[in-house]
Design a protein around this motif. Structure first.
Motif, PDB file in Angstrom:
ATOM      1  N   ALA A 156      11.562  67.867  57.744  1.00 43.84           N
ATOM      2  CA  ALA A 156      12.271  66.674  57.267  1.00 43.84           C
ATOM      3  C   ALA A 156      11.991  66.370  55.808  1.00 43.84           C
ATOM      4  O   ALA A 156      12.893  65.965  55.059  1.00 43.84           O
ATOM      5  CB  ALA A 156      11.893  65.465  58.128  1.00 43.84           C
ATOM      6  N   TYR A 157      10.748  66.565  55.350  1.00 46.52           N
ATOM      7  CA  TYR A 157      10.343  66.065  54.036  1.00 46.52           C
ATOM      8  C   TYR A 157       9.738  67.127  53.114  1.00 46.52           C
ATOM      9  O   TYR A 157       9.287  66.799  52.019  1.00 46.52           O
ATOM     10  CB  TYR A 157       9.345  64.917  54.201  1.00 46.52           C
ATOM     11  N   ASP A 242      16.380  69.457  60.922  1.00 48.87           N
ATOM     12  CA  ASP A 242      15.286  69.168  60.000  1.00 48.87           C
ATOM     13  C   ASP A 242      14.214  68.281  60.619  1.00 48.87           C
ATOM     14  O   ASP A 242      13.019  68.443  60.338  1.00 48.87           O
ATOM     15  CB  ASP A 242      15.818  68.462  58.747  1.00 48.87           C
ATOM     16  N   GLU A 243      14.646  67.334  61.427  1.00 49.60           N
ATOM     17  CA  GLU A 243      13.709  66.353  61.986  1.00 49.60           C
ATOM     18  C   GLU A 243      12.714  66.975  62.966  1.00 49.60           C
ATOM     19  O   GLU A 243      11.721  66.341  63.331  1.00 49.60           O
ATOM     20  CB  GLU A 243      14.481  65.236  62.702  1.00 49.60           C
ATOM     21  N   TYR A 266       9.264  65.421  66.422  1.00 55.20           N
ATOM     22  CA  TYR A 266      10.598  64.992  65.997  1.00 55.20           C
ATOM     23  C   TYR A 266      10.454  63.637  65.323  1.00 55.20           C
ATOM     24  O   TYR A 266       9.927  62.688  65.914  1.00 55.20           O
ATOM     25  CB  TYR A 266      11.549  64.888  67.200  1.00 55.20           C
ATOM     26  N   CYS A 267      10.941  63.527  64.075  1.00 59.69           N
ATOM     27  CA  CYS A 267      10.712  62.299  63.309  1.00 59.69           C
ATOM     28  C   CYS A 267      11.983  61.488  63.096  1.00 59.69           C
ATOM     29  O   CYS A 267      12.085  60.729  62.136  1.00 59.69           O
ATOM     30  CB  CYS A 267      10.036  62.621  61.970  1.00 59.69           C
ATOM     31  N   GLY A 268      12.935  61.626  64.009  1.00 58.16           N
ATOM     32  CA  GLY A 268      14.134  60.781  63.992  1.00 58.16           C
ATOM     33  C   GLY A 268      14.107  59.820  65.159  1.00 58.16           C
ATOM     34  O   GLY A 268      13.039  59.437  65.649  1.00 58.16           O
ATOM     35  N   GLY A 352      13.966  73.843  57.074  1.00 57.61           N
ATOM     36  CA  GLY A 352      14.584  72.581  56.688  1.00 57.61           C
ATOM     37  C   GLY A 352      14.402  72.251  55.221  1.00 57.61           C
ATOM     38  O   GLY A 352      14.648  73.060  54.334  1.00 57.61           O
TER      39      GLY A 352
END
Length: 457
Positions: A156-157, A242-243, A266-268, A352
């Motif tokens: 994600a980042y 991506d998450e 999972y960061c969503g 990602g």
């Protein structure tokens, strides 16, 4: 010429310069201060300067160089090969410089060089923010970032290095300089994955992201299904969002079973996360399902028990372009059984946002999707040779299927050629930076946690 110091009187004038404490071998707390995360490291510095301020760092560098003494630099101390300590020299210890200041409006965090992932997470979570860290709380953010920085938020980042906005460091001549987009931008480029070859980093500024909870945990599968599960996993990650970033590998349970694990993060949204990880449960027989919604703080601290300070560790690494049949065979046939209940094979998922950064945008050069494999041998008091041999043999078995370089934070001093290959087309640019900021090559054998190798032409 290097002078050998055996008597405390030789260090009296350095001690008077410091706000912090100068610890000598005869002091009662020397062993406790000396010890790193890896209990295998027994190096005995002639003195340890426990710095409390940037001025302490400046004084120590100037004094040490004027006395022709070698020095090393320790950040948080979560370090595998022991380069943050130097025999018969001065160890600059930054572990007490660990303040974290968060600006919630700008979504940034300023940290001192000794701050750990846990320190940063704890400070940022009060504002519903987080950034990329390693997988356990005791990892130092400085060393992690300067080497790149794999972790559960890479997809994600990006890497920890991709979230570095600025830094301050003390040069070999004791000058404090800044590295940011406007001032010494070339140095900032080098600090984003190029190691601690340019000076002693004393503070860093990170970009933060809105993040409170993640869907994460552990899925365990029987060993006899490992080939099937890993093949399906390899197909799955090619299109993972991506998450979703997934660690995988092998561990031993308390009852002595060796099992395959998948550890997704999972960061969503929770709902989207459940949908995203659902296919993982169909890859094989899930013996244990510990997926749940947790704070990022809880997630990182939940891994701490697997890697306690003081245990003996030896790590080798290879980076694979996916898990092809031959690589899976090598992992299972050469890597198992694990050499101890504490050992593990830990595979990091790089994709990602981390893969979309251009090769030349930061010093960290391996920007295509890949899996970074940690071969972690861990033991208590025991003959170390069989553990080292296990890791080395498995690394050699994986090498034909791996990229020629490697993750610099996990390469030892015998692997200099792999360092050069890891930087690829960025290597010459790093050498030019080295000549500009450290022309006397002071920071070459130093900085264990902050610089795991030297840059040489």
């Amino acid at each position: 010429m290097t002078t050998t110091y055996h008597h405390s009187a030789a260090f009296n004038d350095l001690a008077t310069l410091l706000t912090g404490q100068l610890v000598l071998p005869q002091d009662a707390d020397y062993e406790q201060v000396r010890q790193l995360w890896n209990g295998r490291v027994k190096t005995q510095p002639a003195a340890i300067a426990r710095c409390l301020t940037v001025q302490d760092v400046i004084h120590t560098i100037r004094w040490t160089r004027s006395h022709h003494l070698p020095f090393s630099v320790r950040g948080a101390g979560h370090e595998i090969f022991g380069r943050s300590l130097i025999e018969n020299g001065v160890a600059i210890n930054l572990s007490q410089m660990k303040a974290v200041t968060v600006d919630p409006k700008k979504r940034t965090a300023q940290i001192q060089a000794g701050a750990t992932a846990g320190d940063l997470i704890e400070a940022a979570q009060k504002y519903g923010l987080a950034t990329v860290t390693g997988t356990i709380s005791s990892v130092g953010m400085t060393g992690l970032t300067l080497g790149g920085g794999y972790g559960p938020l890479n997809g994600a980042y990006g890497l920890a290095a991709d979230n570095l906005l600025s830094a301050q460091l003390v040069t070999a001549d004791g000058q404090l300089i800044a590295a940011n987009a406007e001032e010494n931008a070339d140095l900032l480029w080098g600090l984003r994955g190029g190691g601690g070859n340019f000076g002693v980093v004393v503070s860093l500024e990170f970009r933060l992201h809105p993040l409170t909870t993640v869907l994460s945990g552990l899925l365990l599968y029987p060993l006899e299904q490992a080939r099937t599960v890993l093949h399906r996993f390899n197909e799955f990650i090619a299109t993972a969002p991506d998450e979703l970033t997934i660690r995988s590998g092998f561990l031993q349970t308390p009852d002595g079973q060796t099992l395959l694990f998948l550890s997704p993060t999972y960061c969503g949204s929770l709902e989207m996360g459940e949908q995203a990880i659902a296919p993982l449960r169909t890859f094989g027989t899930v013996l244990v399902d510990r997926m749940q919604s947790v704070s990022y703080h809880e997630l990182i601290h939940s891994n701490d028990a697997f890697s306690p300070k003081g245990r003996h560790y030896y790590i080798q690494t290879q980076s694979l372009d996916g898990l092809q049949t031959e690589a899976i065979k090598a992992l299972i046939e050469q890597g198992l059984p694990l050499p101890s209940p504490f050992s593990a094979i830990n595979i990091h998922h790089f994709h990602g946002a981390a893969s979309r950064v251009g090769v030349s945008e930061t010093a960290f050069a391996l920007r295509q999707d890949h899996l970074m494999v940690e071969l972690i041998a861990a033991w208590e008091q025991d003959d170390e040779q069989r553990y080292i041999q296990w890791a080395q043999n498995l690394s050699q078995a994986l090498a034909p299927y791996a990229f020629k370089g490697g993750y610099i934070n996990l390469l030892d001093e015998q692997e200099q050629e792999r360092v050069r290959l890891a930087f690829g087309s960025n290597y010459e640019r790093l050498l030019d930076l080295k000549q500009k900021y450290d022309p006397d090559d002071v920071f070459r054998s130093t900085i264990g946690h902050l610089a795991p190798y030297s840059l040489t032409r």
